[in-house]
Design a protein around this motif. Structure first.
Motif, PDB file in Angstrom:
ATOM      1  N   ALA A 274       0.834  -1.208   0.000  1.00  0.00           N
ATOM      2  CA  ALA A 274       0.000   0.000   0.000  1.00  0.00           C
ATOM      3  C   ALA A 274       0.866   1.254   0.000  1.00  0.00           C
ATOM      4  O   ALA A 274       0.558   2.232  -0.695  1.00  0.00           O
ATOM      5  N   ALA A 275       1.964   1.242   0.752  1.00  0.00           N
ATOM      6  CA  ALA A 275       2.864   2.400   0.783  1.00  0.00           C
ATOM      7  C   ALA A 275       3.493   2.629  -0.589  1.00  0.00           C
ATOM      8  O   ALA A 275       3.594   3.782  -1.049  1.00  0.00           O
ATOM      9  N   TYR A 276       3.907   1.562  -1.253  1.00  0.00           N
ATOM     10  CA  TYR A 276       4.465   1.698  -2.604  1.00  0.00           C
ATOM     11  C   TYR A 276       3.420   2.274  -3.559  1.00  0.00           C
ATOM     12  O   TYR A 276       3.735   3.129  -4.391  1.00  0.00           O
ATOM     13  N   GLN A 277       2.183   1.811  -3.442  1.00  0.00           N
ATOM     14  CA  GLN A 277       1.131   2.302  -4.326  1.00  0.00           C
ATOM     15  C   GLN A 277       0.839   3.775  -4.071  1.00  0.00           C
ATOM     16  O   GLN A 277       0.663   4.549  -5.027  1.00  0.00           O
ATOM     17  N   ARG A 278       0.776   4.180  -2.789  1.00  0.00           N
ATOM     18  CA  ARG A 278       0.543   5.595  -2.478  1.00  0.00           C
ATOM     19  C   ARG A 278       1.663   6.468  -3.043  1.00  0.00           C
ATOM     20  O   ARG A 278       1.409   7.533  -3.611  1.00  0.00           O
ATOM     21  N   ARG A 279       2.904   6.007  -2.906  1.00  0.00           N
ATOM     22  CA  ARG A 279       4.030   6.771  -3.431  1.00  0.00           C
ATOM     23  C   ARG A 279       3.955   6.871  -4.953  1.00  0.00           C
ATOM     24  O   ARG A 279       4.169   7.943  -5.530  1.00  0.00           O
ATOM     25  N   ALA A 280       3.629   5.773  -5.608  1.00  0.00           N
ATOM     26  CA  ALA A 280       3.526   5.773  -7.067  1.00  0.00           C
ATOM     27  C   ALA A 280       2.407   6.716  -7.525  1.00  0.00           C
ATOM     28  O   ALA A 280       2.565   7.445  -8.516  1.00  0.00           O
ATOM     29  N   MET A 281       1.293   6.726  -6.804  1.00  0.00           N
ATOM     30  CA  MET A 281       0.201   7.621  -7.170  1.00  0.00           C
ATOM     31  C   MET A 281       0.616   9.078  -6.989  1.00  0.00           C
ATOM     32  O   MET A 281       0.298   9.928  -7.826  1.00  0.00           O
ATOM     33  N   LYS A 282       1.330   9.363  -5.921  1.00  0.00           N
ATOM     34  CA  LYS A 282       1.785  10.731  -5.676  1.00  0.00           C
ATOM     35  C   LYS A 282       2.781  11.173  -6.748  1.00  0.00           C
ATOM     36  O   LYS A 282       2.705  12.294  -7.257  1.00  0.00           O
ATOM     37  N   GLU A 283       3.706  10.296  -7.096  1.00  0.00           N
ATOM     38  CA  GLU A 283       4.735  10.630  -8.079  1.00  0.00           C
ATOM     39  C   GLU A 283       4.182  10.725  -9.503  1.00  0.00           C
ATOM     40  O   GLU A 283       4.801  11.365 -10.358  1.00  0.00           O
ATOM     41  N   ASN A 284       3.050  10.107  -9.758  1.00  0.00           N
ATOM     42  CA  ASN A 284       2.474  10.077 -11.107  1.00  0.00           C
ATOM     43  C   ASN A 284       1.101  10.736 -11.154  1.00  0.00           C
ATOM     44  O   ASN A 284       0.262  10.379 -11.981  1.00  0.00           O
ATOM     45  N   ARG A 285       0.903  11.708 -10.292  1.00  0.00           N
ATOM     46  CA  ARG A 285      -0.404  12.358 -10.156  1.00  0.00           C
ATOM     47  C   ARG A 285      -0.923  12.910 -11.492  1.00  0.00           C
ATOM     48  O   ARG A 285      -2.079  12.708 -11.854  1.00  0.00           O
ATOM     49  N   GLU A 286      -0.075  13.608 -12.222  1.00  0.00           N
ATOM     50  CA  GLU A 286      -0.520  14.213 -13.492  1.00  0.00           C
ATOM     51  C   GLU A 286      -0.902  13.167 -14.524  1.00  0.00           C
ATOM     52  O   GLU A 286      -1.923  13.314 -15.205  1.00  0.00           O
ATOM     53  N   GLU A 287      -0.095  12.116 -14.647  1.00  0.00           N
ATOM     54  CA  GLU A 287      -0.388  11.064 -15.613  1.00  0.00           C
ATOM     55  C   GLU A 287      -1.693  10.346 -15.262  1.00  0.00           C
ATOM     56  O   GLU A 287      -2.497  10.033 -16.138  1.00  0.00           O
ATOM     57  N   LEU A 288      -1.889  10.114 -13.974  1.00  0.00           N
ATOM     58  CA  LEU A 288      -3.113   9.430 -13.536  1.00  0.00           C
ATOM     59  C   LEU A 288      -4.338  10.315 -13.757  1.00  0.00           C
ATOM     60  O   LEU A 288      -5.393   9.831 -14.172  1.00  0.00           O
ATOM     61  N   ALA A 289      -4.192  11.602 -13.495  1.00  0.00           N
ATOM     62  CA  ALA A 289      -5.307  12.534 -13.717  1.00  0.00           C
ATOM     63  C   ALA A 289      -5.689  12.573 -15.193  1.00  0.00           C
ATOM     64  O   ALA A 289      -6.870  12.706 -15.533  1.00  0.00           O
ATOM     65  N   ALA A 290      -4.705  12.444 -16.068  1.00  0.00           N
ATOM     66  CA  ALA A 290      -4.964  12.490 -17.506  1.00  0.00           C
ATOM     67  C   ALA A 290      -5.787  11.297 -17.987  1.00  0.00           C
ATOM     68  O   ALA A 290      -6.578  11.430 -18.921  1.00  0.00           O
TER      69      ALA A 290
END
Length: 57
Positions: free
Chosen positions: A23-39
């Motif tokens: 879960a910590a890895y996933q939260r970090r990945a989401m934070k680091e890729n916020r713009e790509e995920l929002a797109a």
């Protein structure tokens, strides 16, 4: 052998530790890729809506 494996996993909380770290890895990945995920979020929402429609939800 399987019984001992399960006992060890319970004693050392393997599943709890694994889940927390994952879960910590996933939260970090989401934070680091916020713009790509929002797109891609609108596309994902469309896919979920279409799947719900097909499944009759």
């Amino acid at each position: 052998m399987a019984r001992r494996d399960v006992e060890c996993k319970r004693r050392t909380n393997v599943v709890g530790v694994w889940s927390s770290v994952d879960a910590a890895y996933q939260r970090r990945a989401m934070k680091e890729n916020r713009e790509e995920l929002a797109a891609v979020e609108p596309d994902i929402r469309t896919q979920v809506t279409n799947a719900d429609r097909v499944l009759g939800k």
